[in-house]
Design a protein around this motif. Structure first.
Motif, mmCIF file in Angstrom:
data_model
loop_
_atom_site.group_PDB
_atom_site.id
_atom_site.type_symbol
_atom_site.label_atom_id
_atom_site.label_comp_id
_atom_site.label_asym_id
_atom_site.label_seq_id
_atom_site.Cartn_x
_atom_site.Cartn_y
_atom_site.Cartn_z
ATOM 1 N N ASP A 297 3.556 -10.127 -0.414
ATOM 2 C CA ASP A 297 4.868 -9.577 -0.744
ATOM 3 C C ASP A 297 4.852 -8.046 -0.851
ATOM 4 O O ASP A 297 5.818 -7.429 -1.298
ATOM 5 C CB ASP A 297 5.383 -10.172 -2.054
ATOM 6 N N ALA A 298 3.748 -7.426 -0.414
ATOM 7 C CA ALA A 298 3.644 -5.969 -0.499
ATOM 8 C C ALA A 298 4.670 -5.320 0.440
ATOM 9 O O ALA A 298 4.816 -5.720 1.596
ATOM 10 C CB ALA A 298 2.243 -5.511 -0.136
ATOM 11 N N ALA A 299 5.383 -4.326 -0.060
ATOM 12 C CA ALA A 299 6.362 -3.589 0.755
ATOM 13 C C ALA A 299 5.630 -2.502 1.532
ATOM 14 O O ALA A 299 5.115 -1.543 0.948
ATOM 15 C CB ALA A 299 7.432 -2.981 -0.144
ATOM 16 N N LEU A 300 5.583 -2.653 2.851
ATOM 17 C CA LEU A 300 4.791 -1.756 3.685
ATOM 18 C C LEU A 300 5.682 -0.842 4.511
ATOM 19 O O LEU A 300 6.771 -1.242 4.943
ATOM 20 C CB LEU A 300 3.886 -2.571 4.621
ATOM 21 N N PRO A 301 5.226 0.375 4.783
ATOM 22 C CA PRO A 301 6.015 1.300 5.599
ATOM 23 C C PRO A 301 6.041 0.863 7.058
ATOM 24 O O PRO A 301 5.155 0.138 7.532
ATOM 25 C CB PRO A 301 5.270 2.626 5.436
ATOM 26 N N GLU A 302 7.063 1.296 7.782
ATOM 27 C CA GLU A 302 7.170 0.951 9.200
ATOM 28 C C GLU A 302 6.243 1.792 10.061
ATOM 29 O O GLU A 302 5.901 1.400 11.185
ATOM 30 C CB GLU A 302 8.619 1.117 9.672
ATOM 31 N N THR A 303 5.840 2.940 9.568
ATOM 32 C CA THR A 303 4.871 3.779 10.273
ATOM 33 C C THR A 303 3.775 4.174 9.304
ATOM 34 O O THR A 303 4.004 4.256 8.100
ATOM 35 C CB THR A 303 5.530 5.044 10.855
ATOM 36 N N VAL A 304 2.593 4.390 9.839
ATOM 37 C CA VAL A 304 1.461 4.747 8.987
ATOM 38 C C VAL A 304 0.713 5.912 9.627
ATOM 39 O O VAL A 304 0.764 6.109 10.848
ATOM 40 C CB VAL A 304 0.493 3.554 8.809
#
Length: 528
Positions: free
Chosen positions: A351-358
């Motif tokens: 359920d971790a909210a991850l960025p669309e770019t890294v």
């Protein structure tokens, strides 16, 4: 001049858990005859295409060796040209290493040796082929699940079996065996995936009786039993009920083993530190799910295959590894095995909210030229050109540009002198990248003009032109190890020899002393 490192210093890094990668830059055939435990097979001709994914951090320590062929110095220069800053050659090569450490046969050896250790310590249940055959003939409530990749299952399988790759076993098994009374048989081609798959179900607490088919399809064949071919049966994706059970059981086992679960902030910190500590981020779901969408920066590494062939994804021993799934099952089960194999592994909370770019770590420098090149039309119009194909030999045998000669990439400079004709040489490979990477060596080795086939053999076929299968071998095809557990045409002696070899791996690990493996026991059933 490239610096050197002794075998003792290399082994000390492994024993202490410090980062280091060891590359065997010979072809796969010689590699499979003898190599150190944690060596990676990266032929010198494939450095530019293979190394960046295996070694994502340019400052990671890299050690290169051969067995006296002269490939190591060439590979060191090519790796340094990609931007790697800590490159060393193993002093004395393979012979020097063999004086202080064990050398191993075959491929994917760390995983196979670990599987044998698991069976020895956990007494993973198994039955021989003859007994499994009797059960299938006489009993109704039994399922056979094949823990290999679907493509391997389709090539040859146990009659009545269904495909259920190892990373999916705990996730889907109750779709195949909803009743706790059903006997579950897990098979692969040899031993490792059967052992790890069976033990995964035992570790997860499946109430069914679970056994491995001892020695897999090899054992089945050696017993004189027929295999099925071209089967397509698969175990269905999990229902909500199956998924809930699997999540609870995988979570309990991962917690028992000590798998750390991290959130988005931890992952961001690991990424920020990726220039100082090598980081692998891997999505262990089924490749079809990965293709539909995945977190930015995560590569596809199906869990069963990742455990079976860690050296195909994880090149730097001592690195950090973060695994992802969206179900709370598959990453935890895969991580539980990697942790026992000595990896510093983490599971990303689903359920971790991850960025669309890294942020992307400093990439390896692209050094492959695209010119001088001929288009497929241009090549077809030339009558004086001789095509040299740097594909691996099985791909060459399946089909190549008409008239093309097979050449070993590492031995290309040596063997070009024997190429007939006096017109231009045109290099190709499946997608053209390996050919381009070896253009400079080819041009230095011959006075003939050397060109590239733009886009490689793929571009030739996409232009509507045919391939041929007649072989012309400029080099001895030692580039691929003939695996005794794949395909349907293996000699009985080779299959039996492979099983005998696997059975002695535990003793070889004990003699070597640098694996850092440990096998987790079952939880104590007694109340605290």
């Amino acid at each position: 001049m490239t610096r050197t490192i002794t075998a003792r210093d290399l082994r000390a890094r492994w024993a202490e858990g410090r980062e280091i990668a060891l590359l065997d830059v010979r072809e796969e055939g010689p590699f499979a005859e003898a190599h150190p435990l944690f060596a990676l097979s990266v032929p010198v001709s494939e450095v530019e295409t293979a190394v960046p994914a295996l070694l994502p951090r340019l400052a990671a320590p890299v050690v290169i060796y051969d067995a006296g062929e002269g490939f190591a110095a060439r590979a060191a220069a090519r790796i340094a040209a990609l931007g790697y800053r800590d490159v060393a050659i193993l002093e004395g090569g393979l012979a020097a290493y063999a004086r202080v450490g064990e050398v191993y046969r075959d491929v994917n050896v760390p995983s196979k040796a670990f599987g044998e250790l698991v069976e020895a310590i956990r007494h993973t249940p198994s039955l021989p082929a003859a007994e499994i055959r009797r059960i299938l003939d006489e009993e109704q409530d039994v399922v056979v699940v094949d823990a290999r990749r679907f493509e391997e299952f389709s090539t040859m399988s146990i009659p009545g079996g269904r495909s259920l790759p190892g990373g999916e076993l705990v996730y889907r098994i109750r779709e195949a065996a909803p009743s706790p009374d059903t006997l579950v048989v897990v098979n692969c081609a040899g031993r490792t995936r059967s052992i790890i798959g069976t033990q995964s179900l035992v570790n997860a607490g499946l109430p069914n009786r679970v056994v491995a088919l001892r020695n897999g399809t090899i054992g089945w064949t050696l017993e004189g039993l027929p295999l099925a071919t071209r089967r397509t049966e698969r175990v269905a994706p999990p229902s909500a009920e199956t998924r809930a059970w699997a999540r609870e059981r995988a979570g309990a086992w991962a917690a028992h083993v000590g798998v750390p679960v991290i959130g988005a902030e931890d992952l961001a910190r690991f990424r920020a530190e990726a220039d100082a500590r090598t980081l692998y981020t891997l999505d262990v779901r089924d490749p079809a799910e990965y293709a539909l969408g995945h977190p930015a920066g995560f590569a596809s590494a199906p869990g069963g295959q990742l455990v079976q062939a860690t050296d195909e994804w994880l090149g730097v021993r001592g690195a950090r590894v973060v695994l992802f799934d969206d179900d709370g099952v598959r990453a935890r089960m895969a991580a539980s095995w990697l942790l026992q194999m000595g990896w510093d592994v983490f599971v990303l909370a689903e359920d971790a909210a991850l960025p669309e770019t890294v942020p992307v770590p400093e990439p390896a420098r692209a050094t492959c030229p695209t010119e001088p090149a001929l288009t497929p039309d241009g090549l077809a119009a030339r009558t004086d050109a001789t095509v040299v194909d740097l594909a691996r030999s099985p791909a060459y045998r399946r089909g190549h540009v008409p008239g093309a000669w097979y050449a070993s990439g590492p031995a290309l400079a040596r063997d070009l002198a024997a190429l007939p004709g006096d017109g231009p040489v045109v290099l190709t490979s499946p997608d053209g990248r390996v050919a381009a990477a070896n253009l400079a060596e080819a041009r230095a080795a011959t006075g003939r003009p050397v060109l590239l086939l733009a886009g490689g053999t793929r571009a030739w076929t996409e232009s509507g032109r045919p391939l041929e299968t007649e072989g012309r071998f400029l080099s001895e095809p030692i580039d691929v190890y003939k695996r005794p557990y794949e395909g349907t045409d293996n000699a009985r002696a080779a299959m039996q020899g492979y099983i005998d070899w696997e059975l002695q791996l535990v003793a070889q690990l004990a003699s070597d002393g640098i694996a850092r493996f440990h096998v987790a026991r079952a939880p104590d059933p007694r109340p605290a």
